[in-house]
Design an enzyme around this catalytic site. Structure first.
Site, PDB file in Angstrom:
ATOM      1  N   HIS A  37     -35.338   3.201  69.003  1.00 45.23           N
ATOM      2  CA  HIS A  37     -34.167   3.558  68.198  1.00 45.23           C
ATOM      3  C   HIS A  37     -33.704   2.385  67.344  1.00 45.23           C
ATOM      4  CE1 HIS A  37     -33.562   6.335  71.790  1.00 45.23           C
ATOM      5  NE2 HIS A  37     -33.583   7.184  70.782  1.00 45.23           N
ATOM      6  N   GLN A 149     -42.035   8.057  64.607  1.00 46.40           N
ATOM      7  CA  GLN A 149     -43.309   8.761  64.502  1.00 46.40           C
ATOM      8  C   GLN A 149     -43.798   9.264  65.854  1.00 46.40           C
ATOM      9  OE1 GLN A 149     -44.744   9.714  61.723  1.00 46.40           O
ATOM     10  NE2 GLN A 149     -46.439  10.699  62.815  1.00 46.40           N
TER      11      GLN A 149
END
Length: 283
Positions: A37, A149
């Site tokens: 994050h 991703q």
């Protein structure tokens, strides 16, 4: 860093930033922050004048037998990490602010949501993702939005959503961040006991094995998947799915001829984990 909990307050912060000529970067999260994050925050910080992170465990993307109640929550810790990483506004709304009484609208992205995680977790999972992301884009009106991703299917769904609904948002996919032993960082890794944690590294090692297979010229789907499956089997892991798909539209492929998505999901101990790799045959 400001913590805001209402749509009115986050919009006010964005209006103020825009009045000063700042662009807006949004990092949507469900909390339980880790360096994956925070890598999104760093990317947003480098490109935008105002960085907004949403902190919202979205109930509509959890199935009836999934871990909504147990999902890790620690707002104080998350706020500290967000501020240290460079977040300007932490948007942490209660459920009623996002889904007020009488809420009756759902967003469905056809064609990308009935395979992989859509098949494993149920069609409603990506409807919940698409709905909450649409709402966040409406609430924050970002110029750029940042996603990992690791959630490759989610990124495709959101890109299709943005394209189809003409949303003025650039979706930025950032590379998967891994632990030193290769395990993809995930909020659900906290569920793993030491034995499960060790076994979980087989997901990345399976992707490595598939990549080696392709590098050695064996590009047939059966051979590539067998190499990955053998690694998982040796670790006692039965995948929910292990599939080769087009990275553009998730259609099945029979051979690695160009960039090809190898995606895996598996339960390891109490945790459901996902990972993926883009494979490409040597010229």
């Amino acid at each position: 860093m400001r913590i805001v909990r209402t749509v009115a307050d986050v919009r006010a912060a964005v209006r103020d930033a825009r009045s000063r000529g700042a662009s807006i970067g949004l990092v949507p999260t469900m909390g339980a922050l880790h360096d994956g994050h925070l890598s999104l925050v760093r990317a947003a910080r480098a490109a935008n004048g105002l960085v907004v992170m949403s902190l919202f465990v979205n109930p509509t993307q959890f199935g009836p037998n999934e871990d909504l109640a147990a999902y890790p929550r620690d707002e104080e810790r998350d706020a500290r990490l967000a501020e240290d990483a460079g977040v300007d506004v932490l948007f942490a709304p209660p459920v009623a602010e996002v889904y007020p009484q009488g809420f009756a609208t759902s967003i469905h992205v056809a064609g990308l949501t009935d395979v992989l995680d859509g098949a494993s977790r149920g069609a409603g999972h990506f409807d919940g993702v698409a709905t909450v992301v649409t709402k966040l884009f409406q609430m924050v009106a970002p110029d750029d939005a940042y996603f990992g991703q690791k959630d490759a299917q989610q990124v495709l769904v959101i890109r299709r959503l943005v394209r189809d609904l003409d949303m003025p948002v650039t979706v930025v996919a950032c590379p998967t961040v891994r632990e030193p032993d290769g395990l993809a960082m995930s909020s659900r890794n906290v569920y793993l006991d030491p034995e499960s944690r060790e076994r979980a590294t087989a997901l990345n090692r399976a992707l490595d094995a598939a990549e080696r297979e392709v590098a050695e010229g064996r590009t047939d789907a059966a051979a590539v998947l067998a190499a990955a499956s053998a690694v998982l089997g040796a670790a006692g892991i039965e995948p929910e799915y292990l599939e080769l798909r087009s990275p553009d539209d998730l259609r099945e492929v029979a051979r690695v001829a160009g960039p090809t998505l190898l995606a895996v999901a598996a339960r390891v101990g109490p945790a459901r984990l996902i990972d993926n790799r883009i494979l490409e045959a040597a010229p």
